[in-house]
Scaffold this motif. Sequence first.
Motif: not given
Length: 413
Positions: A53, A56, A197, A257, A260, A264, A365-366
């Motif tokens: 987290r 991100l 991405d 977001n 997402l 999480l 998983r980004f």
Amino acid sequence: MLLSPFEWMIAKRYMLPGKGERMIALVASIGVIVVMLSVALLIVVMSVMNGFRAELVDKIVGLNGHAIVQAYGGRLENWQDILKQIKATDGVTEAAPLIEQPLLTTFNGRVEAILLRGNTPEDIAKIKPKVVDGDLSGLVPESGAVAVGSRLAENLGARVGDTITIINPQGRSTPFGTVPREIAYRVDAIFEIGIYDYDERFVVMPMADAQTLLLTGDSIGMIEVKTDDADTAAETLAPIAAKLEGQAVVSDWKTINSGLFEALQVERVAMFFALSLIVLVAAFNILSSLAMMVHTKSRDIAIMRTMGATRKSMLRTFVTAGTVVGTAGTLAGLALGFIILIFRQPIVTGIELLTGQSLWDPKIRFLTELPARTDPIEVVGIVGLAIGLSFLATLYPAYRAASTDPVQVLRYE
């Protein structure tokens, strides 16, 4: 709860069963191992979830700001006045114009969907630490230079110095219809943000070049805003949202977001609950081993009672024995958890080499690496949970030991 020398001696004796008590020793050892593994798993999983987290948030906020102000219809015509109002708002630290538009790019016959970003020179300079090849010095207005994400460069097969073509479907109208604009740009830099991405789609160029490509004149797409506190960005920009109602919409990073981060959070809570059940199982192992010990030691307990040992003394002895077992497992799990966290990436790489499977696919998983961020408060909570359940598991066997009637046990001795 202070123990007398006698109580402590008996507790140590019961924590280390003799040769004839191997089954009790086995059950107690399993209890320690299960506590250790459950604590280690809780620490590792929660740290990875926190790290996931946090990474991100850092990467998304670092690239996109804490909030954006976007006009209805996608074009801000009087953006200079709006930009001044935003910068004058209390709590706003930075505000910059931004153009963001989905387009297509081609290179050597390959076609990829991209997200074109037109940035100011100051925002382009912020990407410098993420550049893995080339440099950003050539990204100035009318230079025909762009920076592309590392995954996009791989997909296109493009390198620094190559020329890619960006296609804008909304081209100029002609008697034969709308002709898409196709403009060639030189790749001057390749960057890697760390979110798959973004690295797969982003193409960055000076804002003036983006306006020329998109035929938007002096208008922009949005204004990117950063505030003192990312968590309160919506509250900070509430006055601006009220002023621009009907003209533009203000969205903070949580809203953009939301799907997402809500996923999480749900996964984080579910994992904590599931792994907490393992700690509960470990506590039951401690309970069962103490119950077996009380049963096999009933004669010894009866003798100690006849020699003057009190009920409270027996209670403290067995509570101490079980709690020490749980504490030992907890401390071992604490050490094991931190060792796994330190070597987490080599462990993942080793498992991938052994199994031939990708355990950390950036497309899913980004992020490109397994992150971890340990929260001291959570660690204290996990340790408290494990020791607390271990303590509770000792109460029933200790009560049974304290309730042993020496007359009944020794009647036929």
